[in-house]
Design a protein around this motif. Structure first.
Motif, PDB file in Angstrom:
ATOM      1  N   TYR A   1      48.501  37.044  45.314  1.00  0.00           N
ATOM      2  CA  TYR A   1      48.536  35.591  45.109  1.00  0.00           C
ATOM      3  C   TYR A   1      47.639  34.872  46.110  1.00  0.00           C
ATOM      4  O   TYR A   1      46.951  33.901  45.776  1.00  0.00           O
ATOM      5  N   ASN A   2      47.641  35.378  47.340  1.00  0.00           N
ATOM      6  CA  ASN A   2      46.823  34.762  48.371  1.00  0.00           C
ATOM      7  C   ASN A   2      45.338  34.805  47.994  1.00  0.00           C
ATOM      8  O   ASN A   2      44.617  33.830  48.166  1.00  0.00           O
ATOM      9  N   ASP A   3      44.904  35.952  47.440  1.00  0.00           N
ATOM     10  CA  ASP A   3      43.509  36.050  46.986  1.00  0.00           C
ATOM     11  C   ASP A   3      43.253  35.082  45.833  1.00  0.00           C
ATOM     12  O   ASP A   3      42.202  34.461  45.749  1.00  0.00           O
ATOM     13  N   PHE A   4      44.232  34.992  44.936  1.00  0.00           N
ATOM     14  CA  PHE A   4      44.087  34.111  43.772  1.00  0.00           C
ATOM     15  C   PHE A   4      44.016  32.647  44.205  1.00  0.00           C
ATOM     16  O   PHE A   4      43.294  31.843  43.611  1.00  0.00           O
ATOM     17  N   ALA A   5      44.758  32.294  45.262  1.00  0.00           N
ATOM     18  CA  ALA A   5      44.861  30.890  45.663  1.00  0.00           C
ATOM     19  C   ALA A   5      43.675  30.420  46.500  1.00  0.00           C
ATOM     20  O   ALA A   5      43.481  29.227  46.669  1.00  0.00           O
ATOM     21  N   ASN A   6      42.873  31.349  47.028  1.00  0.00           N
ATOM     22  CA  ASN A   6      41.766  30.968  47.907  1.00  0.00           C
ATOM     23  C   ASN A   6      40.436  31.461  47.349  1.00  0.00           C
ATOM     24  O   ASN A   6      40.105  32.638  47.490  1.00  0.00           O
ATOM     25  N   ALA A   7      39.687  30.557  46.768  1.00  0.00           N
ATOM     26  CA  ALA A   7      38.389  30.931  46.207  1.00  0.00           C
ATOM     27  C   ALA A   7      37.434  31.299  47.333  1.00  0.00           C
ATOM     28  O   ALA A   7      37.473  30.688  48.402  1.00  0.00           O
ATOM     29  N   PRO A   8      36.600  32.318  47.126  1.00  0.00           N
ATOM     30  CA  PRO A   8      35.642  32.690  48.174  1.00  0.00           C
ATOM     31  C   PRO A   8      34.598  31.607  48.361  1.00  0.00           C
ATOM     32  O   PRO A   8      34.300  30.837  47.447  1.00  0.00           O
TER      33      PRO A   8
ATOM     34  N   THR B   1      37.918  40.473  37.840  1.00  0.00           N
ATOM     35  CA  THR B   1      38.349  41.327  38.951  1.00  0.00           C
ATOM     36  C   THR B   1      39.860  41.230  39.165  1.00  0.00           C
ATOM     37  O   THR B   1      40.457  42.136  39.725  1.00  0.00           O
ATOM     38  N   PHE B   2      40.483  40.135  38.706  1.00  0.00           N
ATOM     39  CA  PHE B   2      41.937  40.024  38.846  1.00  0.00           C
ATOM     40  C   PHE B   2      42.667  40.905  37.842  1.00  0.00           C
ATOM     41  O   PHE B   2      43.744  41.419  38.136  1.00  0.00           O
TER      42      PHE B   2
ATOM     43  N   TRP C   1      40.271  30.399  40.464  1.00  0.00           N
ATOM     44  CA  TRP C   1      38.951  31.024  40.539  1.00  0.00           C
ATOM     45  C   TRP C   1      39.053  32.407  39.926  1.00  0.00           C
ATOM     46  O   TRP C   1      40.137  32.976  39.791  1.00  0.00           O
ATOM     47  N   PHE C   2      37.900  32.921  39.521  1.00  0.00           N
ATOM     48  CA  PHE C   2      37.845  34.263  38.930  1.00  0.00           C
ATOM     49  C   PHE C   2      36.421  34.766  39.035  1.00  0.00           C
ATOM     50  O   PHE C   2      35.488  33.998  39.276  1.00  0.00           O
ATOM     51  N   GLU C   3      36.268  36.075  38.858  1.00  0.00           N
ATOM     52  CA  GLU C   3      34.936  36.660  38.737  1.00  0.00           C
ATOM     53  C   GLU C   3      34.944  37.520  37.492  1.00  0.00           C
ATOM     54  O   GLU C   3      35.650  38.535  37.436  1.00  0.00           O
ATOM     55  N   ALA C   4      34.193  37.103  36.481  1.00  0.00           N
ATOM     56  CA  ALA C   4      34.161  37.850  35.222  1.00  0.00           C
ATOM     57  C   ALA C   4      33.405  39.152  35.431  1.00  0.00           C
ATOM     58  O   ALA C   4      32.411  39.199  36.153  1.00  0.00           O
ATOM     59  N   THR C   5      33.897  40.218  34.807  1.00  0.00           N
ATOM     60  CA  THR C   5      33.283  41.526  35.019  1.00  0.00           C
ATOM     61  C   THR C   5      32.475  42.011  33.829  1.00  0.00           C
ATOM     62  O   THR C   5      31.749  42.978  33.943  1.00  0.00           O
ATOM     63  N   LYS C   6      32.652  41.379  32.671  1.00  0.00           N
ATOM     64  CA  LYS C   6      31.777  41.784  31.559  1.00  0.00           C
ATOM     65  C   LYS C   6      31.506  40.622  30.622  1.00  0.00           C
ATOM     66  O   LYS C   6      32.345  39.738  30.440  1.00  0.00           O
ATOM     67  N   THR C   7      30.304  40.653  30.056  1.00  0.00           N
ATOM     68  CA  THR C   7      29.893  39.577  29.160  1.00  0.00           C
ATOM     69  C   THR C   7      30.705  39.660  27.871  1.00  0.00           C
ATOM     70  O   THR C   7      31.239  40.715  27.530  1.00  0.00           O
ATOM     71  N   GLY C   8      30.809  38.535  27.198  1.00  0.00           N
ATOM     72  CA  GLY C   8      31.550  38.528  25.940  1.00  0.00           C
ATOM     73  C   GLY C   8      32.203  37.179  25.726  1.00  0.00           C
ATOM     74  O   GLY C   8      31.970  36.224  26.473  1.00  0.00           O
ATOM     75  N   GLU C   9      33.037  37.112  24.695  1.00  0.00           N
ATOM     76  CA  GLU C   9      33.740  35.875  24.360  1.00  0.00           C
ATOM     77  C   GLU C   9      35.240  36.109  24.491  1.00  0.00           C
ATOM     78  O   GLU C   9      35.752  37.113  24.003  1.00  0.00           O
ATOM     79  N   TYR C  10      35.903  35.200  25.163  1.00  0.00           N
ATOM     80  CA  TYR C  10      37.335  35.363  25.413  1.00  0.00           C
ATOM     81  C   TYR C  10      38.074  34.072  25.075  1.00  0.00           C
ATOM     82  O   TYR C  10      37.503  32.990  25.145  1.00  0.00           O
ATOM     83  N   HIS C  11      39.355  34.221  24.760  1.00  0.00           N
ATOM     84  CA  HIS C  11      40.148  33.049  24.402  1.00  0.00           C
ATOM     85  C   HIS C  11      40.476  32.190  25.625  1.00  0.00           C
ATOM     86  O   HIS C  11      40.639  32.700  26.729  1.00  0.00           O
TER      87      HIS C  11
END
Ligand code: CUA
Length: 311
Positions: free
Chosen positions: A87-94, A12-13, A164-174
């Motif tokens: 940045y504020n959203d990135f710094a504060n996990a839900p 989502t970022f 923190w992050f929320e992945a939006t699609k399945t797959g393999e990433y570096h």
């Protein structure tokens, strides 16, 4: 071609960071070309020519100067606000994010999931759910970096940091270490596997059954923490029930939120910020516990708050 320069957007970022990045690049290019072009143009247009009268006295215009100060000033503040909000959203996990612990060391990433499942270098996460990674380093400065998610943060010896992050699609990433940390820095990385929630749940089942909380509780008793932090009134150490996330008052009168970093510090350097009404009796555990032990103890102390909240 572009996909080799700009990685896939898989969180989502990503869809929020990229527009700002493109905007800043294009905006900077326009400003650079605009100013550079005018300098060249004026240098040629108003160059010194024999017999030409060029008065050197500059005209002064308050209105003009205010315009070219105020408009870019507002623009600069707008760009700052845009970045600061992101940045504020990135710094504060839900609240309620899935919690995963990561310890960096030369030259690998050690990962522990909430049920105790461990992995090295790779990271398995479910799609469509916020994931909070709490990180520390066992030796030198590292940096946890997942380009497809547009998240990256220093991993610092002696303290906790988190992303923190929320992945939006399945797959393999570096997954990379993004801070030069010695000979094999370039090999310190792996793959992030984003899975359907059911697949992730199934994958977790393949692991050991001792969760960080349980390991933490074991350490809490085995290392004698429970002697002073018994929870009884008159105990030598503060009651830890419900302490995580609360605001505690220190002997100095300052207040501090008891987050992961404060809990960590209170285990490793207990005398630094002692809770009001208690003496600095507790010994430091900095040479006695591994970083994984500290993560486990913190997980246990956090669980004391979750249980209380559930009642
Ligand atoms: Cu760890 Cu570079």
């Amino acid at each position: 071609m572009l996909k080799y320069i700009f990685p896939e957007q898989a969180s989502t970022f990503a869809t929020r960071v990229d527009p700002m990045y493109y905007f800043l690049v294009i905006f900077s290019a326009l400003v650079c070309v605009g100013i550079g072009g005018l300098i060249i143009y004026f240098a040629v247009r108003y160059r010194k020519i024999e017999g030409e009268n060029r008065p050197s006295k500059a005209l002064h215009s308050i209105a003009l100067e205010l315009t070219w100060t105020v408009i870019p000033g507002i623009g600069g503040i707008a760009i700052f606000a845009w970045g600061a909000l992101l940045y504020n959203d990135f710094a504060n996990a839900p609240e309620g994010a899935l919690e995963i612990d990561v310890v960096g060391k030369q030259w690998m990433w050690k990962v522990q999931h909430a049920n105790g499942m461990r992995e090295v270098n790779d990271l398995h996460v479910p799609v469509g759910r916020p994931v909070k990674i709490t990180m520390t380093s066992q030796d030198v400065l590292h940096d946890y970096y997942i380009p497809a998610f547009r998240v990256k943060h220093d991993v610092v010896p002696g303290k906790f940091t988190s992303i923190w992050f929320e992945a939006t699609k399945t797959g393999e990433y570096h997954l990379f270490c993004a801070e030069y940390c010695g000979t094999e820095h370039s090999l310190m990385g792996g793959t992030v596997y984003v899975m359907e929630p059911e697949d992730y749940a199934q994958w977790l089942e393949g692991g050991p059954k001792t969760s960080p909380q349980e390991s933490g509780q074991f350490l809490f008793e085995q290392r004698g923490c429970v002697t002073c932090h018994s929870g009884a009134s008159g105990a030598r150490g503060p009651n830890l029930m419900g302490v995580y996330g609360s605001t505690v008052t220190l002997g100095s009168g300052d207040e501090v939120v008891a987050d992961e970093e404060y809990l960590r510090e209170s285990i490793m350097q207990p005398a630094l910020r002692v809770v009001d009404g208690f003496s600095p009796l507790m010994p430091s555990f900095s040479n006695q516990l591994t970083e994984e032990d500290v993560m486990d103890l913190v997980a246990y102390i956090k669980s004391l708050s979750a249980e209380e909240g559930a009642e």
